[in-house]
Design a protein around this motif. Structure first.
Motif, PDB file in Angstrom:
ATOM      1  N   GLN A   1      52.910  14.986  30.738  1.00  0.00           N
ATOM      2  CA  GLN A   1      52.231  16.574  30.622  1.00  0.00           C
ATOM      3  C   GLN A   1      50.838  16.769  30.992  1.00  0.00           C
ATOM      4  O   GLN A   1      50.545  17.450  31.745  1.00  0.00           O
TER       5      GLN A   1
ATOM      6  N   LYS B   1      55.462  10.531  27.665  1.00  0.00           N
ATOM      7  CA  LYS B   1      55.704  11.998  27.838  1.00  0.00           C
ATOM      8  C   LYS B   1      54.382  12.664  27.810  1.00  0.00           C
ATOM      9  O   LYS B   1      54.103  13.647  28.539  1.00  0.00           O
ATOM     10  N   LEU B   2      53.599  12.275  27.075  1.00  0.00           N
ATOM     11  CA  LEU B   2      52.131  12.821  27.093  1.00  0.00           C
ATOM     12  C   LEU B   2      51.404  12.587  28.379  1.00  0.00           C
ATOM     13  O   LEU B   2      50.613  13.459  28.758  1.00  0.00           O
ATOM     14  N   TYR B   3      51.472  11.459  28.868  1.00  0.00           N
ATOM     15  CA  TYR B   3      50.989  11.316  30.205  1.00  0.00           C
ATOM     16  C   TYR B   3      51.455  12.132  31.139  1.00  0.00           C
ATOM     17  O   TYR B   3      50.961  12.567  32.186  1.00  0.00           O
TER      18      TYR B   3
ATOM     19  N   GLU C   1      50.884  16.458  35.078  1.00  0.00           N
ATOM     20  CA  GLU C   1      51.512  17.918  35.300  1.00  0.00           C
ATOM     21  C   GLU C   1      50.243  18.838  35.421  1.00  0.00           C
ATOM     22  O   GLU C   1      50.177  19.692  36.021  1.00  0.00           O
ATOM     23  N   ALA C   2      49.538  19.139  34.029  1.00  0.00           N
ATOM     24  CA  ALA C   2      48.395  19.986  34.084  1.00  0.00           C
ATOM     25  C   ALA C   2      47.382  19.627  35.108  1.00  0.00           C
ATOM     26  O   ALA C   2      46.750  20.560  35.369  1.00  0.00           O
TER      27      ALA C   2
ATOM     28  N   LYS D   1      42.171  15.478  34.973  1.00  0.00           N
ATOM     29  CA  LYS D   1      42.560  14.440  33.605  1.00  0.00           C
ATOM     30  C   LYS D   1      41.376  14.547  32.915  1.00  0.00           C
ATOM     31  O   LYS D   1      41.398  14.826  31.823  1.00  0.00           O
TER      32      LYS D   1
END
Length: 129
Positions: free
Chosen positions: A17, A13-15, A20-21, A29
């Motif tokens: 996000q 989930k964090l990856y 996406e950012a 990244k």
């Protein structure tokens, strides 16, 4: 020599996000992770936002105190005016009281109607007076 490479494992989930950012223009990244690590290791950077928020809350608190003070002055002024008016007004003779009460009620109803229109926003004439 380039920057050191770091391999880490993060939750799916964090990856997602992070990806996406990083899809936004001008974001990578690496830049996002570096900013996060900088914020983690430099607590003063985080406190800048807190200080700005505290300054805004303090300003709000000052404005609220000024409003409360002004309302208290307004109430006190009105109370003194009413007291003065009541002490300086002559009593109405017994025979004229019914007529005076009826006229007073009519004037009061008219006054309350005007206040209700101004507060309700329907009558904007002379609202700034």
């Amino acid at each position: 020599m380039g920057k050191p490479r770091v391999n880490i494992r993060i939750s799916t989930k964090l990856y997602a996000q992070l990806c996406e950012a990083a899809d936004r223009p001008g974001a990578t990244k690496t830049a996002i992770v570096e900013d996060a690590l900088r914020a983690w290791f430099d607590p003063e950077a985080r406190s800048v936002l807190e200080e700005r928020l505290l300054a805004r809350v303090d300003a709000f608190d000052r404005r609220q105190a000024e409003i409360e003070r002004d309302v208290a002055y307004t109430y006190e002024t009105l109370a003194h005016y009413i007291y003065y008016w009541l002490t300086r007004t002559e009593p109405i003779p017994e025979g004229d009281r019914d007529i005076a009460h009826a006229l007073g009620q009519k004037r009061f109803d008219h006054f309350i109607g005007q206040v209700a229109r101004k507060i309700g926003g329907r009558d904007t004439r002379n609202i700034d007076r």
